[in-house]
Scaffold this motif. Structure first.
Motif, PDB file in Angstrom:
ATOM      1  N   ALA A 118      13.734  15.714  21.942  1.00 29.42           N
ATOM      2  CA  ALA A 118      12.822  16.858  21.835  1.00 29.42           C
ATOM      3  C   ALA A 118      11.460  16.415  21.304  1.00 29.42           C
ATOM      4  O   ALA A 118      10.414  16.884  21.770  1.00 29.42           O
ATOM      5  N   ASN A 148      18.218  22.264  20.067  1.00 29.99           N
ATOM      6  CA  ASN A 148      17.771  23.368  20.921  1.00 29.99           C
ATOM      7  C   ASN A 148      17.016  24.431  20.132  1.00 29.99           C
ATOM      8  O   ASN A 148      16.188  25.145  20.678  1.00 29.99           O
ATOM      9  N   ARG A 151      13.290  22.879  19.655  1.00 28.58           N
ATOM     10  CA  ARG A 151      12.558  22.372  20.811  1.00 28.58           C
ATOM     11  C   ARG A 151      11.312  23.207  21.113  1.00 28.58           C
ATOM     12  O   ARG A 151      10.215  22.678  21.308  1.00 28.58           O
TER      13      ARG A 151
END
Length: 440
Positions: A118, A148, A151
């Motif tokens: 990321a 996630n 990100r």
């Protein structure tokens, strides 16, 4: 005679889970060491190709030929194609040489491989001289969060650090919008539309709502004129979504939409829902940075301002900490004003690592309302259906602490803190100068 099966929650069950978790942690540490070693080896191969292909009077293509040769050699050992190896060599050099602090943090166990990816994906769009500054801030943000979850935030951080404004770069990117047809196999093809993110998100959301409406009303339509068709309709949501997409483009309305009595059938009337976090400075035009399309990625400020002003579709949230927010109610149902505030506070599902947008989640009473829990901000948080069910039917437990922080406790007694998301608006004291009037 066999012994009775141990029920979940028993000592033997918890001991088994604890052992599995410890083994997973050990394997993760060893895998990280191997993955880092592989990256460094591939990066070394790339440097060797550069050194061998860069003599004083070398031709431009020499370096590429050396790199291809080395990639083919490595590909033979890895049993993969030389093209794949050459791509991975480039990625390895970018990671190892471009973002060494992120690799060191990964090696030390502060972050994981997903964090590094990321950081690299977001940072590579910045000028190289800003990479070190970016990764320093990014690593701190990654610690304690899942990849996630951070990100989107890292993408926005990189956009704000970029010397050119996000609005300017978005305008250039939007000029390249297009639709492409990629032939596939077995009579199938991919139809790919490159569009502004907020439009793509809206299209996907509308298709999803329509697909779910069709799936959820199969039983109601079973007695209709086309009962035989409905009875055999076993399509998944993905399949229905694709069929509705084709219907809308080719015929203008879903095939199952009843348009006999209205100019727009019930499925055609469904409108997209998109949640955007718009900082006050961006709303007023003082700042021209990107805005957060919650659960997805950044969007340009001009689009965000347009959406915020379209009051027939969007609800604007104004929070007065003294008088403007409903903080509690005697009923079980959460009032719309309180729900809007919670959506702005939570932004997404509040289970650790989950990024399902708040508009697609359920407002959960942390302390069950049936057991005396109150409908107030200090007892409410958004949970997606998956994690709401997990809270209800498994041994996971949660407490809502001060400041909107959720403290989750696993069946093994492990504590996971889910901090409240970064506020969309922050207030800082204004600087004072000699001669300024005294504050009221």
């Amino acid at each position: 005679m066999t012994e009775a099966m141990e029920t979940p929650g028993g000592d033997a069950y918890l001991a088994a889970i604890a052992g599995i978790v410890a083994d997973v942690e050990d394997v993760e540490r060893r895998m990280a060491a191997v993955q880092i070693a592989q990256l460094r080896t591939l990066a070394a191969a790339g440097r060797l190709a550069e050194e061998q292909g860069a003599p004083p009077n070398a031709k431009v293509t020499l370096h590429d030929m050396v790199l291809r040769s080395i990639a083919a050699e490595i590909g033979g050992a890895m049993r993969t194609t030389d093209r794949t190896v050459q791509r991975r060599i480039g990625e390895a050099r970018m990671t190892i040489e471009g973002f060494p602090a992120a690799v060191a943090a990964w090696e030390a166990g502060r972050i994981v491989q997903g964090h590094v990816r990321a950081i690299v994906d977001a940072g590579v769009n910045l000028p190289a001289q800003l990479w070190a500054e970016f990764e320093k801030v990014a690593i701190e943000r990654c610690e304690g969060e899942t990849p996630n979850r951070v990100r989107g935030e890292l993408e926005i951080l990189a956009h704000r650090m970029h010397p050119r404004s996000f609005a300017e770069r978005h305008e250039e990117a939007a000029a390249r919008r297009c639709v492409r047809l990629v032939p596939g196999r077995d009579g199938m093809s991919d139809l790919i539309a490159t569009l502004p993110t907020v439009i793509a998100e809206g299209i996907h959301d509308r298709l999803t709502q329509q697909a779910r409406a069709i799936v959820d009303t199969r039983a109601e339509r079973a007695g209709a004129e086309k009962a035989d068709v409905v009875a055999t309709d076993a399509r998944s949501t993905d399949q229905v979504r694709a069929d509705v997409f084709a219907d809308l483009l080719l015929a203008g309305t879903p095939a199952l939409d009843d348009t006999r009595d209205t100019t727009a059938g019930p499925l055609s009337a469904i409108r997209a829902r998109v949640q955007v976090l718009l900082p006050a400075a961006t709303l007023t035009g003082v700042d021209d940075g990107p805005c957060d399309l919650t659960g997805r990625s950044p969007i340009d400020p001009a689009t965000a301002r347009t959406l915020a002003g379209a009051t027939h579709v969007w609800e604007r949230l104004f929070h007065d900490p003294t008088t403007g927010v409903t903080v509690a109610t005697d009923s079980y149902r959460v009032p719309s004003g309180m729900r809007r505030f919670l959506q702005a506070r939570d932004q997404h599902c509040r289970f650790p690592g989950c990024r399902v947008a708040a508009i697609r989640c359920e407002v959960d009473h942390t302390h069950d309302h049936a057991l005396g829990g109150k409908t107030e901000l200090s007892n409410l948080a958004h949970l997606c259906q998956r994690h709401h069910s997990m809270k209800q039917f498994t041994a996971w437990r949660v407490r809502l602490l001060r400041g909107g922080v959720l403290e989750w406790t696993s069946p093994l007694g492990r504590i996971y803190r889910e901090d409240a998301p970064t506020p969309a608006v922050a207030f800082t004291p204004a600087a004072t100068h000699p001669g300024d009037p005294a504050p009221f």
